[in-house]
Design a protein around this motif. Structure first.
Motif, PDB file in Angstrom:
ATOM      1  N   HIS A 151       0.856  -1.181   0.000  1.00  0.00           N
ATOM      2  CA  HIS A 151       0.000   0.000   0.000  1.00  0.00           C
ATOM      3  C   HIS A 151       0.895   1.234   0.000  1.00  0.00           C
ATOM      4  N   SER A 152       0.563   2.202  -0.830  1.00  0.00           N
ATOM      5  CA  SER A 152       1.332   3.441  -0.874  1.00  0.00           C
ATOM      6  C   SER A 152       0.974   4.318   0.317  1.00  0.00           C
ATOM      7  N   TYR A 153       1.970   4.899   0.915  1.00  0.00           N
ATOM      8  CA  TYR A 153       1.780   5.689   2.132  1.00  0.00           C
ATOM      9  C   TYR A 153       1.219   7.071   1.828  1.00  0.00           C
ATOM     10  N   ASN A 154       0.197   7.440   2.598  1.00  0.00           N
ATOM     11  CA  ASN A 154      -0.374   8.786   2.537  1.00  0.00           C
ATOM     12  C   ASN A 154      -0.770   9.160   3.957  1.00  0.00           C
ATOM     13  N   GLN A 155      -0.031  10.079   4.544  1.00  0.00           N
ATOM     14  CA  GLN A 155      -0.219  10.427   5.945  1.00  0.00           C
ATOM     15  C   GLN A 155      -1.633  10.906   6.249  1.00  0.00           C
ATOM     16  N   GLY A 156      -2.294  11.526   5.302  1.00  0.00           N
ATOM     17  CA  GLY A 156      -3.570  12.159   5.569  1.00  0.00           C
ATOM     18  C   GLY A 156      -4.782  11.262   5.505  1.00  0.00           C
ATOM     19  N   ARG A 157      -4.612   9.984   5.151  1.00  0.00           N
ATOM     20  CA  ARG A 157      -5.765   9.096   5.003  1.00  0.00           C
ATOM     21  C   ARG A 157      -5.624   7.891   5.916  1.00  0.00           C
ATOM     22  N   LEU A 158      -6.669   7.560   6.647  1.00  0.00           N
ATOM     23  CA  LEU A 158      -6.629   6.472   7.612  1.00  0.00           C
ATOM     24  C   LEU A 158      -6.237   5.153   6.961  1.00  0.00           C
ATOM     25  N   GLY A 198       4.511  12.598  13.229  1.00  0.00           N
ATOM     26  CA  GLY A 198       4.024  11.820  12.094  1.00  0.00           C
ATOM     27  C   GLY A 198       3.657  10.407  12.504  1.00  0.00           C
ATOM     28  N   THR A 199       3.838   9.480  11.599  1.00  0.00           N
ATOM     29  CA  THR A 199       3.510   8.075  11.820  1.00  0.00           C
ATOM     30  C   THR A 199       4.691   7.375  12.478  1.00  0.00           C
TER      31      THR A 199
END
Length: 253
Positions: A151-158, A198-199
């Motif tokens: 899965h491609s990382y996107n900080q803004g989406r759960l 961040g994560t």
């Protein structure tokens, strides 16, 4: 999709009657992002990978694991000597001291050690065969075992952030870490990617705490963030895709 939307579903409420809310929320996210066809399978995976992450936090971070860092890559191709402690560990060639800086290991080997410490991997034969039997296919095979569906990382989406126990990869095996499930917000102090919000992930690598290092540098397993690691890599012009997914610990045990 938000946490509140998931928690308001009938499926979530039903599963919470006999399971912990943390496990259920993680399982629902795994199911919704397409990793599993049933919530039961997703729940079993959530419990397993969260256990490994708990063990990593307890045995590698809070009781700091301090080791010599060595580069990632197949032993046969990279010429990494067999005194690499992880190789000795899976070959049954002696004990490994994780505390005194004598052990030599790379980032993804430290992630696998967490699964070994958790008891999720009890037979090293499959790991040993990856090193010994198929050096040309080593990288592809290991990536598939550690992160079954990318899965491609996107900080803004759960659904585009890793959950607890997911394996996170920076340009595949350039750097590999284990997600804690924690996410923070806030500014990054100038010049301190090791303090970035961040994560959060559990990471064995001299970066981003050290600006310059080489093989043999002693480092401690620590908790950093995806954002902090990316900041360090960008400063070093090490651009690459961040991906994550469920580790298939059963394929390695």
């Amino acid at each position: 999709m938000t946490r509140a939307q998931i928690q308001n579903t009938d499926e979530y409420q039903k599963l919470c009657q006999s399971n912990g809310e943390g496990h259920v929320l993680t399982a629902c996210i795994l199911f919704l992002r397409g990793d599993f066809r049933s919530l039961d399978d997703a729940l079993a995976q959530a419990k397993l990978q969260m256990e490994v992450a708990h063990t990593a936090g307890r045995e590698l971070v809070r009781r700091p694991a301090t080791m010599k860092w060595v580069p990632s890559g197949p032993v046969a191709e990279m010429g990494i000597p067999t005194n690499n402690s992880f190789v000795n560990l899976i070959a049954g060639s002696g004990d490994v001291n994780l505390r005194d800086g004598s052990a030599a290991m790379n980032c993804w080997e430290a992630v696998i050690v967490a699964a070994i410490l958790n008891g999720s991997i009890v037979n090293p034969d499959k790991l040993r065969s990856l090193y010994d039997d198929s050096p040309r296919g080593f990288t592809t095979t290991l990536v598939q075992r550690l992160r079954t569906q990318a899965h491609s990382y996107n900080q803004g989406r759960l659904l585009s952030r890793p959950v607890m126990g997911d394996v996170v990869m920076f340009s595949k095996l350039d750097h590999v870490v284990l997600a804690t499930g924690k996410h923070t917000v806030g500014p990054t102090p100038p010049g301190r990617p090791d303090q970035a919000a961040g994560t959060h992930v559990i990471s064995f690598w001299p970066a981003p705490e050290h600006r310059d290092f080489g093989p043999g540098t002693v480092a401690t397993v620590n908790e950093f963030t995806v954002e902090g690691i990316c900041t360090w890599m960008e400063e070093k012009r090490m651009h690459g895709e961040v991906t994550f997914g469920c580790p298939d610990w059963g394929a390695l045990k």
